[in-house]
Design an enzyme around this catalytic site. Structure first.
Site, PDB file in Angstrom:
ATOM      1  N   LYS A  41      35.869   1.275 -10.220  1.00 44.01           N
ATOM      2  CA  LYS A  41      34.441   0.753  -8.521  1.00 44.01           C
ATOM      3  C   LYS A  41      36.414   0.555  -8.109  1.00 44.01           C
ATOM      4  O   LYS A  41      37.086   1.342  -8.763  1.00 44.01           O
ATOM      5  CB  LYS A  41      33.873  -0.152  -9.272  1.00 44.01           C
ATOM      6  CG  LYS A  41      32.918  -0.303 -10.487  1.00 44.01           C
ATOM      7  CD  LYS A  41      32.026   0.670  -9.720  1.00 44.01           C
ATOM      8  CE  LYS A  41      30.449   1.493 -10.419  1.00 44.01           C
ATOM      9  NZ  LYS A  41      29.616   0.410 -11.131  1.00 44.01           N
TER      10      LYS A  41
HETATM   11  C1  LIG Z   1      28.654   0.274 -12.596  1.00 46.66           C
HETATM   12  C2  LIG Z   1      27.586   0.400 -11.683  1.00 46.66           C
HETATM   13  C3  LIG Z   1      26.318  -0.939 -11.939  1.00 46.66           C
HETATM   14  C4  LIG Z   1      26.698  -1.674 -13.717  1.00 46.66           C
HETATM   15  O1  LIG Z   1      28.001  -2.218 -13.429  1.00 46.66           O
HETATM   16  P1  LIG Z   1      29.385  -2.426 -15.029  1.00 46.66           P
HETATM   17  O2  LIG Z   1      30.197  -3.957 -14.599  1.00 46.66           O
HETATM   18  O3  LIG Z   1      29.914  -1.439 -15.231  1.00 46.66           O
HETATM   19  O4  LIG Z   1      27.621  -3.750 -15.556  1.00 46.66           O
HETATM   20  C5  LIG Z   1      25.265  -1.345 -11.659  1.00 46.66           C
HETATM   21  N1  LIG Z   1      25.382  -0.571 -10.298  1.00 46.66           N
HETATM   22  C6  LIG Z   1      25.251  -0.017 -10.196  1.00 46.66           C
HETATM   23  C7  LIG Z   1      24.712   1.212  -9.693  1.00 46.66           C
HETATM   24  C8  LIG Z   1      26.416   1.041 -10.708  1.00 46.66           C
HETATM   25  O5  LIG Z   1      27.473   2.065 -10.001  1.00 46.66           O
END
Ligand SMILES: *Cc1c(COP(=O)(O)O)cnc(C)c1O
Length: 388
Positions: A189
């Site tokens: 991210k």
């Molecule tokens: C990455 C992601 C999540 C989940 O994030 P985590 O921190 O891995 O639990 C939820 N929604 C979207 C749209 C994502 O891209």
């Protein structure tokens, strides 16, 4: 290495500096590894970055933040929660954690975000909440969604896993009037703690409930430590909570990632602009851009191939891979995933915009450590494969 001797260019890579490493070492040497002073500092600094009087509750994933947010909103059995089919499964699975029902609607083909008109059409007397997903880092049409929610008396929890930092009419997502917002610090991210997430809210009752439920339903404020005779070791369990706390080890990384986030955003912006300019004459659609003062976080740079393109999505992915370039697809929509498809009898024809987008999109490499010459490799390969 590829056949041409160039190293493989991945689709995403984190940028971890000496500051993060030194902070983790400091935490390891301190003797306090789990949730403690660094997690508190990370929460305070994250809330201060967003501004707008929000509280930030650090957790070990965005999935946990979404789950805690819905739980704090009182979502339970029989309730319906409207979200988009064009997302990661975490957005919908948390609804079922609470024995509620996700109701999937299509995206707006011009923004790839949930279509507000379809939200409106999906509202029933059982609808309790909406989870918009700011796809790729592009802001959903929040004025329209907040207006629909206010008129229908339903709550809004936005999935901002892609949207740190994104602005809606100048205000950062997290501060724009939703009941709560979930951010992700997963490894790929826009900033990372390895695994981690943050729930942000301006509502003290939601913040209080989420803090209690993130750690076993333990309430340490159930009595006033200074006037009560109960000692510091005393606590009360008020609900069967979860184990969602963020460790100080992870927060150590987050503290320094946060300090770099504006530089990270500048680099992502620059890479996105270079792609826009370099790909403009190819048979593909570059990503939509919000009008200032709204902005894009550029978690993903997603191109959509025109039907006339020489190669289809799968052929293009294979050809790029042969040239040592990693790409991805965001997302295989939930209506095509066996679990969601079968449980709610979902058909591709119900989600035409999402289906068409899925069939023709590729997420190109985009990460802060990528150099201009890394990016030129991607651009040259796309011209070679798709150009006239
Ligand atoms: C990455 C992601 C999540 C989940 O994030 P985590 O921190 O891995 O639990 C939820 N929604 C979207 C749209 C994502 O891209």
């Amino acid at each position: 290495m590829t056949a041409t001797g160039e190293p493989f260019l991945p689709f995403a890579l984190p940028e971890i500096g000496e500051e993060e490493i030194a902070e983790v070492l400091d935490t390891l040497r301190s003797g306090w590894l789990t949730t403690g002073p660094k997690a508190k500092q990370f929460e305070d600094e994250f809330a201060a970055y967003l501004g707008g009087g929000v509280e930030a509750i650090a957790v070990n994933s965005a999935t946990a933040a979404l789950h805690l947010g819905l739980e704090a909103l009182g979502i339970g059995p029989g309730d319906e929660v409207i979200t988009t089919t064009h997302t990661f499964t975490a957005t919908a699975e948390v609804v079922e954690y609470l024995q509620a029902t996700p109701v999937f609607v299509d995206i707006d083909p011009s923004t790839y975000c949930i279509d507000p008109e379809l939200i409106e059409a999906a509202i029933t007397p059982r609808t309790k909440a909406i989870i918009p997903v700011h796809y790729a880092g592009y802001p959903c049409d929040m004025p329209a969604i907040l207006d629909i929610a206010a008129r229908a008396g339903v709550r809004v929890l936005d999935d901002a896993a892609h949207a740190f930092p994104t602005r809606v009419d100048g205000a950062l997502i997290g501060t724009i009037g939703t009941d709560a917002t979930a951010f992700s610090f997963y490894a790929n991210k826009t900033m990372t703690t390895g695994e981690g997430g943050m729930l942000v809210t301006r509502d003290p009752a939601i913040a209080k409930r989420a803090r209690v439920m993130r750690l076993h339903g333990i309430d340490r404020d159930a009595f006033d430590r200074f006037t009560s005779r109960k000692p510091a070791w005393y606590y009360e369990v008020v609900a069967p909570g979860f184990k969602y706390n963020l460790t100080d080890l992870a927060a150590s990384i987050g503290i320094h990632q946060l300090r770099k986030i504006d530089r990270f955003l500048d680099r992502r912006n620059a890479l996105a602009s270079r792609y826009d300019a370099a790909l403009a004459d190819l048979p593909l659609r570059t990503p939509p851009r919000p009008l200032a003062p709204s902005s894009h976080a550029w978690h993903l740079y997603v191109i959509r191939l025109d039907p006339i393109a020489r190669l289809g999505r799968d052929e293009l992915i294979t050809a790029l891979h042969e040239r040592g370039i990693g790409v991805s697809v965001h997302y295989i929509p939930l209506h095509l995933q066996p679990y969601w498809r079968d449980r709610y009898s979902l058909e591709p024809g119900q989600f035409e915009a999402s289906q068409a987008f899925y069939e023709r999109t590729i997420s190109l490499p985009l990460f802060t450590r990528m150099t201009d010459s890394d990016q030129d490799r991607v651009i040259e390969a796309l011209h070679e494969l798709l150009g006239r």
